[in-house]
Every structure is written in C-alpha cells, then in structure tokens.
Design a protein around this motif. Structure first.
Motif, PDB file in Angstrom:
ATOM      1  N   ILE A  56       8.513  -1.981  -8.325  1.00 12.32           N
ATOM      2  CA  ILE A  56       8.712  -1.416  -9.787  1.00 12.32           C
ATOM      3  C   ILE A  56       7.390  -0.767 -10.285  1.00 12.32           C
ATOM      4  O   ILE A  56       7.538   0.312 -11.302  1.00 12.32           O
ATOM      5  CB  ILE A  56       8.960  -2.553 -10.659  1.00 12.32           C
ATOM      6  CG1 ILE A  56      10.358  -2.997 -10.204  1.00 12.32           C
ATOM      7  CG2 ILE A  56       8.983  -2.278 -12.123  1.00 12.32           C
ATOM      8  CD1 ILE A  56      10.823  -4.569 -10.635  1.00 12.32           C
ATOM      9  N   ALA A  57       6.298  -0.906 -10.160  1.00 10.52           N
ATOM     10  CA  ALA A  57       4.881  -0.548 -10.776  1.00 10.52           C
ATOM     11  C   ALA A  57       5.069   0.976  -9.868  1.00 10.52           C
ATOM     12  O   ALA A  57       4.649   1.861 -10.667  1.00 10.52           O
ATOM     13  CB  ALA A  57       3.787  -1.215 -10.124  1.00 10.52           C
ATOM     14  N   ALA A  58       5.322   1.031  -8.616  1.00  8.83           N
ATOM     15  CA  ALA A  58       5.272   2.635  -7.975  1.00  8.83           C
ATOM     16  C   ALA A  58       6.305   3.434  -8.880  1.00  8.83           C
ATOM     17  O   ALA A  58       6.142   4.512  -9.042  1.00  8.83           O
ATOM     18  CB  ALA A  58       5.861   2.405  -6.763  1.00  8.83           C
ATOM     19  N   ALA A  59       7.502   2.916  -9.172  1.00 14.69           N
ATOM     20  CA  ALA A  59       8.558   3.643  -9.867  1.00 14.69           C
ATOM     21  C   ALA A  59       8.063   4.022 -11.223  1.00 14.69           C
ATOM     22  O   ALA A  59       8.211   5.170 -11.672  1.00 14.69           O
ATOM     23  CB  ALA A  59       9.900   2.874  -9.933  1.00 14.69           C
ATOM     24  N   ILE A 110      -4.139   7.454  -1.825  1.00 14.65           N
ATOM     25  CA  ILE A 110      -3.781   6.003  -1.225  1.00 14.65           C
ATOM     26  C   ILE A 110      -4.351   4.917  -2.092  1.00 14.65           C
ATOM     27  O   ILE A 110      -5.526   5.038  -2.392  1.00 14.65           O
ATOM     28  CB  ILE A 110      -4.518   5.833   0.289  1.00 14.65           C
ATOM     29  CG1 ILE A 110      -3.816   7.274   1.265  1.00 14.65           C
ATOM     30  CG2 ILE A 110      -4.335   4.527   0.997  1.00 14.65           C
ATOM     31  CD1 ILE A 110      -4.309   6.894   2.445  1.00 14.65           C
ATOM     32  N   GLY A 111      -3.301   3.822  -2.109  1.00 11.96           N
ATOM     33  CA  GLY A 111      -3.623   2.783  -2.978  1.00 11.96           C
ATOM     34  C   GLY A 111      -2.841   1.790  -2.796  1.00 11.96           C
ATOM     35  O   GLY A 111      -1.815   1.824  -2.195  1.00 11.96           O
ATOM     36  N   THR A 112      -3.001   0.673  -3.853  1.00  9.87           N
ATOM     37  CA  THR A 112      -2.072  -0.254  -3.816  1.00  9.87           C
ATOM     38  C   THR A 112      -1.558  -0.655  -4.979  1.00  9.87           C
ATOM     39  O   THR A 112      -2.282  -0.492  -6.161  1.00  9.87           O
ATOM     40  CB  THR A 112      -2.870  -1.815  -3.269  1.00  9.87           C
ATOM     41  OG1 THR A 112      -3.877  -2.089  -4.239  1.00  9.87           O
ATOM     42  CG2 THR A 112      -3.353  -1.752  -1.879  1.00  9.87           C
ATOM     43  N   LEU A 113      -0.527  -1.326  -5.275  1.00  5.19           N
ATOM     44  CA  LEU A 113       0.277  -1.649  -6.442  1.00  5.19           C
ATOM     45  C   LEU A 113       1.046  -3.129  -6.303  1.00  5.19           C
ATOM     46  O   LEU A 113       1.326  -3.398  -5.143  1.00  5.19           O
ATOM     47  CB  LEU A 113       1.589  -0.545  -6.703  1.00  5.19           C
ATOM     48  CG  LEU A 113       0.955   0.768  -7.284  1.00  5.19           C
ATOM     49  CD1 LEU A 113       2.220   1.637  -7.265  1.00  5.19           C
ATOM     50  CD2 LEU A 113       0.152   0.568  -8.322  1.00  5.19           C
ATOM     51  N   PRO A 114       1.144  -3.670  -7.568  1.00 12.89           N
ATOM     52  CA  PRO A 114       1.795  -5.067  -7.282  1.00 12.89           C
ATOM     53  C   PRO A 114       3.122  -4.895  -6.673  1.00 12.89           C
ATOM     54  O   PRO A 114       3.540  -5.922  -5.814  1.00 12.89           O
ATOM     55  CB  PRO A 114       1.968  -5.426  -8.727  1.00 12.89           C
ATOM     56  CG  PRO A 114       0.825  -4.569  -9.407  1.00 12.89           C
ATOM     57  CD  PRO A 114       0.756  -3.559  -8.639  1.00 12.89           C
ATOM     58  N   ASP A 115       3.754  -4.018  -6.749  1.00  8.31           N
ATOM     59  CA  ASP A 115       5.355  -4.135  -6.296  1.00  8.31           C
ATOM     60  C   ASP A 115       5.938  -2.630  -6.262  1.00  8.31           C
ATOM     61  O   ASP A 115       5.227  -1.543  -7.117  1.00  8.31           O
ATOM     62  CB  ASP A 115       6.143  -5.222  -7.392  1.00  8.31           C
ATOM     63  CG  ASP A 115       5.948  -4.915  -8.489  1.00  8.31           C
ATOM     64  OD1 ASP A 115       6.125  -3.746  -9.231  1.00  8.31           O
ATOM     65  OD2 ASP A 115       6.182  -5.979  -9.188  1.00  8.31           O
ATOM     66  N   SER A 147       6.042   8.677  -3.587  1.00  5.45           N
ATOM     67  CA  SER A 147       5.447   7.355  -3.234  1.00  5.45           C
ATOM     68  C   SER A 147       6.095   7.350  -1.762  1.00  5.45           C
ATOM     69  O   SER A 147       7.103   7.238  -1.637  1.00  5.45           O
ATOM     70  CB  SER A 147       6.036   6.473  -4.110  1.00  5.45           C
ATOM     71  OG  SER A 147       5.579   6.739  -5.537  1.00  5.45           O
ATOM     72  N   ILE A 148       5.249   7.060  -1.064  1.00  2.50           N
ATOM     73  CA  ILE A 148       5.539   6.461   0.457  1.00  2.50           C
ATOM     74  C   ILE A 148       4.793   5.379   0.650  1.00  2.50           C
ATOM     75  O   ILE A 148       3.673   5.114   0.548  1.00  2.50           O
ATOM     76  CB  ILE A 148       4.983   7.472   1.479  1.00  2.50           C
ATOM     77  CG1 ILE A 148       5.590   8.875   1.242  1.00  2.50           C
ATOM     78  CG2 ILE A 148       5.164   7.195   2.753  1.00  2.50           C
ATOM     79  CD1 ILE A 148       5.020  10.110   1.722  1.00  2.50           C
ATOM     80  N   LYS A 158       0.789  -1.183  -0.082  1.00  2.00           N
ATOM     81  CA  LYS A 158      -0.105   0.084   0.103  1.00  2.00           C
ATOM     82  C   LYS A 158       0.977   1.310  -0.037  1.00  2.00           C
ATOM     83  O   LYS A 158       1.867   1.440   0.688  1.00  2.00           O
ATOM     84  CB  LYS A 158      -0.842   0.039   1.291  1.00  2.00           C
ATOM     85  CG  LYS A 158      -1.860   1.073   1.257  1.00  2.00           C
ATOM     86  CD  LYS A 158      -3.065   0.995   2.337  1.00  2.00           C
ATOM     87  CE  LYS A 158      -3.967  -0.153   2.152  1.00  2.00           C
ATOM     88  NZ  LYS A 158      -5.195  -0.109   2.869  1.00  2.00           N
ATOM     89  N   TYR A 159       0.445   2.306  -0.753  1.00  2.00           N
ATOM     90  CA  TYR A 159       1.224   3.417  -0.871  1.00  2.00           C
ATOM     91  C   TYR A 159       0.257   4.680  -0.556  1.00  2.00           C
ATOM     92  O   TYR A 159      -0.880   4.641  -0.830  1.00  2.00           O
ATOM     93  CB  TYR A 159       1.745   3.693  -2.207  1.00  2.00           C
ATOM     94  CG  TYR A 159       2.780   2.231  -2.627  1.00  2.00           C
ATOM     95  CD1 TYR A 159       3.972   2.688  -2.474  1.00  2.00           C
ATOM     96  CD2 TYR A 159       2.082   1.451  -3.398  1.00  2.00           C
ATOM     97  CE1 TYR A 159       5.008   1.595  -2.888  1.00  2.00           C
ATOM     98  CE2 TYR A 159       2.953   0.467  -3.634  1.00  2.00           C
ATOM     99  CZ  TYR A 159       4.179   0.331  -3.232  1.00  2.00           C
ATOM    100  OH  TYR A 159       5.293  -0.600  -3.630  1.00  2.00           O
ATOM    101  N   LEU A 160       0.987   5.943  -0.196  1.00  2.00           N
ATOM    102  CA  LEU A 160       0.569   7.024  -0.096  1.00  2.00           C
ATOM    103  C   LEU A 160       1.074   7.704  -1.049  1.00  2.00           C
ATOM    104  O   LEU A 160       2.392   8.022  -0.986  1.00  2.00           O
ATOM    105  CB  LEU A 160       0.737   7.808   1.336  1.00  2.00           C
ATOM    106  CG  LEU A 160       0.439   8.980   1.446  1.00  2.00           C
ATOM    107  CD1 LEU A 160      -0.933   9.615   1.227  1.00  2.00           C
ATOM    108  CD2 LEU A 160       0.977   9.516   2.740  1.00  2.00           C
TER     109      LEU A 160
END
Length: 107
Positions: A63-66, A56-61, A82-83, A3-5
């Motif tokens: 690398i997706a955030a980057a 606020i959401g979720t990503l697979p990993d 991204s936090i 999960k990311y902010l």
C-alpha cells in the motif's frame, strides 16, 4: 519490510527540473519522500537508457508502494515502476511451498 526496485522515467518537465536542481537534490527529495511513508532508501542511481533513475529501498507494505507510485504519477514529472525484490532465502521458501497446479492440456 519488503524491498523494492523503482525504475523512474522523467517527463520533459521532470528532466528540466533535474537539470535545474541536480542529481544530489533529486536523490535527497526521493529519500525524504520514501522516509515520509516509513521506508528507507538503500541506493539511488541515475542511468542512461530507457529509465533515468533506479532506486532500491524498503517500504512497510504494498500500500505504501502504491501511494508513492500514485503521488509520483499525479505530479506529472516522472513515472515510476515498482518491482518487489526477493532474497534467495525467500525463493527457497517459495520453491518449497506446496501448490496444486495442472498445466494446460494435462490430464
């Protein structure tokens, strides 16, 4: 999934686009972008202060955030930070994980 902010700050171009299309359209565009890479958006809020939007959401990993961060920066309309968010249970696991550490100056 992690999960990311995301803390988003608009450039003048991005602010002009927001003014033109409105907050709901921007939220929908962010949601489509996150979903396109396999993630989900839990919440999206605009704010007053040093950041213009918080998502606020979720990503697979990571690398997706980057990938999202790079794409957003390359377009030039916004900058995002991204936090990674951790649950209380993940912190429980972290504080119980053994580590070998010596503080500076200690023998």
């Amino acid at each position: 999934m992690p999960k990311y902010l995301w803390q988003v700050t608009y450039s003048t171009t991005g602010a002009a686009g927001l003014q033109k299309e409105g907050g709901s359209a921007r939220r929908d565009a962010v949601t489509r972008m996150v979903e396109s890479i396999g993630g989900t958006v839990e919440s999206c809020h605009f704010a007053l202060g040093s950041h213009d939007m918080f998502v606020i959401g979720t990503l697979p990993d990571n690398i997706a955030a980057a990938a999202l961060s790079i794409r957003t920066a390359a377009e030039g309309a916004a900058r995002s930070e991204s936090i990674t968010l951790l649950t209380p249970e993940e912190i429980d696991e972290a504080v119980n994980r053994r580590t070998d550490y010596r503080k500076p100056g200690a023998e």
